[in-house]
Design a protein around this motif. Structure first.
Motif, short mmCIF file in Angstrom:
data_model
loop_
_atom_site.label_atom_id
_atom_site.label_comp_id
_atom_site.label_asym_id
_atom_site.label_seq_id
_atom_site.Cartn_x
_atom_site.Cartn_y
_atom_site.Cartn_z
N GLY A 1 0.73 4.06 -2.87
CA GLY A 1 0.47 5.45 -2.44
C GLY A 1 1.54 6.38 -2.98
O GLY A 1 1.25 7.49 -3.45
N ARG B 1 -2.85 2.18 6.67
CA ARG B 1 -2.34 2.61 5.36
C ARG B 1 -3.22 2.07 4.24
O ARG B 1 -3.52 2.76 3.27
N LEU B 2 -3.59 0.79 4.39
CA LEU B 2 -4.38 0.16 3.34
C LEU B 2 -5.78 0.78 3.28
O LEU B 2 -6.30 1.08 2.19
N LEU C 1 -7.71 -1.49 -6.70
CA LEU C 1 -7.72 -0.19 -6.02
C LEU C 1 -8.28 0.93 -6.92
O LEU C 1 -8.29 2.09 -6.53
N LEU D 1 -5.46 4.17 1.73
CA LEU D 1 -5.24 4.08 0.29
C LEU D 1 -6.55 3.79 -0.45
O LEU D 1 -6.88 4.44 -1.44
N LEU D 2 -7.31 2.81 0.09
CA LEU D 2 -8.58 2.45 -0.56
C LEU D 2 -9.58 3.61 -0.53
O LEU D 2 -10.28 3.89 -1.50
N SER E 1 0.83 -1.21 0.00
CA SER E 1 0.00 0.00 0.00
C SER E 1 0.87 1.26 0.00
O SER E 1 0.53 2.25 -0.66
N THR E 2 2.02 1.22 0.70
CA THR E 2 2.90 2.39 0.71
C THR E 2 3.47 2.64 -0.69
O THR E 2 3.55 3.78 -1.15
N ILE F 1 1.14 7.00 -6.74
CA ILE F 1 0.11 8.01 -7.04
C ILE F 1 0.67 9.42 -6.80
O ILE F 1 0.49 10.33 -7.59
#
Lengths: 106, 589
Positions: free
Chosen positions: A59, B383-384, A91, B387-388, A55-56, A62
């Motif tokens: 992120g 974090r997840l 996502l 992000l979502l 996820s990092t 993006i």
């Protein structure tokens, strides 16, 4: 671990990335992009060698894309492996950032 | 000359033909057999004077059948007798004839044997019935006519049913007695009660009496249902809770859809106008204003508001109904209290519920994906989630902020319970999702939302809808959880929103501009004007627009599009079809 090879041109630079785009490598990725010379019109992020993301990492991708666009640099994520593209799709990243900026490997 | 056959007193005489004439024929019929030379004749047979002809008549034996019939409720038994008399015949005489069909004449009727009382009792006993009516037995035994006879022979004792407890609300009878439907604008009815006045009387339940069926089996009646008078504020129960009386003066009401609670609502009466001498009013019961509500004043009532004059540049909020005997101009009317807010919040909250559910699903799918690493989630899954919510579920924080926008801008107080519950949604806005430790925290939020949704739906379902009635509306905003009825000339540039129906269908009523939205039927006489004023009617699933005349520039809006009239139309009906598309039915004016 992430390896980034830069192939330079006048106005287009391609960052060939391989390994993992995750919490341990995002700083390296960000630094590579920040060091790009001025005057560029397009940056291609070649994801052919990317095996894992977290996820990092997503992120950061993006954020990097948004930063480059702010600098009026067109950014493309190319040769994305199918598995990695699946994660992007879950996502809704292509939908959010523009489908035309993402090129998946069939 | 032809031959002939003559029958006299059963004797058959045959005369042969002469000079080439024809021989006679003979045949039998019902109840007899003709024998010619010892053989039975089945069809017309040619006979001569030399033949031996014999006729044998038949005898029909009498017939008797007796049965018992028992009713479905096992309380009545009938004896059904079928009697058929027997008969003896003789051969009918016949003058000399060429073709003879031999007929019979009955000579004797033989009745079936008489039925004995013993035979009847025996039959009853076989069916398990031990007692019988002697008179009925005599009638059966004495009967000597042919045909069916059905006689009630025995009866059980039916049970006397129990009587349920009944509550008689005496004040309701008083209200209906003083109502005058002919002229609703005349001096209003006085529906108040004084201390000690009887409001309801309960009649106690009465147990029924057991009966017994034909076979001696007892029939136990259903026990009676008991009901209790439920006393709310302003009501006291006396005489062993069978009589309810008013404990303070006010207006009696029966609240609730399933569980009826009897209350006496206090009434605040303003004998004249609501003006600087009176000021704003906030009252838990009813407010009755005998004059006008003037500029910039506000009335807030826990129950109904009744204004006998006009409402001009004022705001009225009622938990119950609002009845304006005159007009509303440049004002705001809200009837239904919390139910109005709940109805506005409910669709948003349903969407939030669905999004949170999908968010949790998405987290699960991502966590299982073999190209997705979980290294950065050791400290927490925030974090997840962040992000979502920043990507796939961008809509979620937006809708949450809309919910708080509605809740904060609402002038009707929202129950603290709802506000407290909704606070947890802040965890899914801004950078707060990054602080989430794991999915269980989000699951807990989902459960809170589900609970709130349920409570709100119950609030809407179990609260009586509040209605607004006014003579004429101009430049006003009118919201009701129930119906909005404009009894006079119509509505001019006003925004009307009803949970039920909107009725502006007096013969000369018009809607000139504005915005109409209803959960039920928008029933209007004339919609729009020839000055192309903006007039919008919102049609949702389940709601219908019915208008006698619609002017050009009127717009019908729905979730799936809009339609603007480009010419004068009549007999207009607009609704959402089962496939979700907007349908407009109209005729050219």
């Amino acid at each position: 671990m992430l390896e980034i090879a830069t192939s330079s041109g006048k106005s287009l630079i391609c960052l060939k990335m391989s390994g993992e785009l995750d919490i341990s490598t995002v700083d390296q990725f960000r630094l590579s992009v920040e060091r790009l010379p001025d005057g560029l019109t397009e940056v291609d992020l070649d994801f052919f060698g990317i095996e894992f993301v977290d996820s990092t990492g997503i992120g950061t991708l993006i954020k990097v894309m948004n930063d480059l666009r702010e600098r009026e640099i067109r950014v493309m994520v190319i040769r994305i492996p199918k598995e990695i593209y699946e994660v992007f799709d879950l996502l809704s990243i292509p939908e959010l950032m523009g489908e035309e900026s993402f090129e998946c490997l069939d | 000359m032809n031959g002939s056959i003559t029958i006299a007193e059963g004797k058959v005489t045959v005369v042969n033909p002469r000079q080439g004439g024809r021989y006679p024929t003979i045949e039998g019929s019902q109840n007899l057999t003709v024998f010619v030379n010892g053989e039975a004749v089945t069809e017309a047979a040619i006979v001569t004077a030399e033949d031996d002809i014999r006729i044998e008549t038949q005898r029909i034996e009498p017939y008797l059948e007796m049965n018992i019939e028992i009713s479905d409720d096992r309380l009545s038994a009938f004896v059904v007798v079928n009697r058929c008399f027997g008969r003896e015949f003789r051969v009918r005489d016949c003058p000399p004839s060429l073709q003879v069909r031999v007929g019979t004449v009955p000579v004797t009727e033989i009745p079936p044997p008489k039925i004995s009382p013993r035979a009847i009792m025996q039959l009853l006993r076989e069916r398990g019935i031990t007692s019988a009516s002697e008179a009925a037995i005599s009638r059966i035994c004495e009967c000597d006519t042919e045909g069916e006879q059905k006689v009630l022979i025995a009866r059980g004792r039916p049970a006397i049913p129990s009587q349920n407890a009944v509550i008689e609300y005496t004040f309701l009878e008083k209200m209906s007695a003083v109502s005058s439907p002919e002229n609703p604008f005349q001096k209003p009815r006085d529906l108040s009660v004084e201390v000690g006045e009887v409001l309801a009387i309960k009649s106690e339940p009465v147990y029924g009496t057991a009966g017994v069926d034909l076979f001696g089996v007892p029939i136990v009646p259903e026990p009676p249902l008991d009901v209790q008078i439920i006393a709310g504020d302003g009501v006291r129960l006396i005489k062993n809770n069978t009589v309810a009386v008013a404990s303070h003066a006010g207006r009696p009401v029966l609240e609730g859809r399933r569980r009826k609670v009897l209350k006496v609502v206090p009434v605040y009466t303003v004998p004249g106008d609501v003006d600087v001498n009176v000021g704003n009013i906030s009252f838990k019961g009813d407010i009755i204003v005998w004059g006008d509500v003037l500029e910039r004043f506000c009335l807030k009532a826990g129950r109904d508001i009744i204004v006998h004059g006009n409402v001009i540049q004022a705001a009225l909020y009622a938990g119950g109904d609002i009845n304006l005997y005159k007009n509303v101009i440049s004002s705001e009317l809200n009837a239904g209290g919390t139910a109005i807010v709940c109805k506005r919040l409910l669709p948003h909250l349903k969407k939030v519920f669905s999004l949170i559910y999908d968010l949790l699903q998405a987290v699960q799918v991502l966590k299982k994906h073999h190209s997705f690493k979980l290294n950065d989630l050791h400290q927490g899954e925030g974090r997840l989630f962040q992000l979502l919510i920043d990507t796939k579920f961008k809509l979620l924080p937006k809708i949450i902020m809309e919910i708080f926008g509605v809740a904060n801008s609402c002038k009707v107080p929202i129950p603290d319970e709802y506000l407290r519950d909704l606070q947890c949604l802040h965890q899914l806005t801004g950078i707060n999702p990054s602080k989430i430790n794991n999915g269980n925290e989000v699951l807990a939020i989902l459960k809170v939302v589900e609970g709130t949704l349920q409570k709100m739906q119950e609030d809407i379902d179990f609260t009586e809808p509040s209605h607004i009635t006014a003579g004429y509306a101009q430049n006003s905003v009118i919201n009701a959880s129930g119906d909005i009825t404009i009894t006079g000339r119509g509505a001019i540039i006003s925004k009307l929103s009803a949970g039920g129906n909107i009725n502006i269908n007096n013969s000369n009523a018009v809607v000139r501009g504005g915005w109409l939205s209803a959960g039920g039927i928008v029933n209007v006489q004339e919609l729009g004007s020839n000055a192309d004023v903006i007039c919008i009617v919102e049609v949702n699933e389940g709601s219908v627009l019915k208008a006698r005349v619609v002017h050009p520039a009127v717009t019908v809006k729905s979730g799936c599009g809009k339609y603007q009239f480009d010419r004068l139309s009549r007999s207009v009906k607009a609704y959402i079809k089962p496939d979700g598309m907007l349908e407009i039915e109209k005729l050219k004016a």
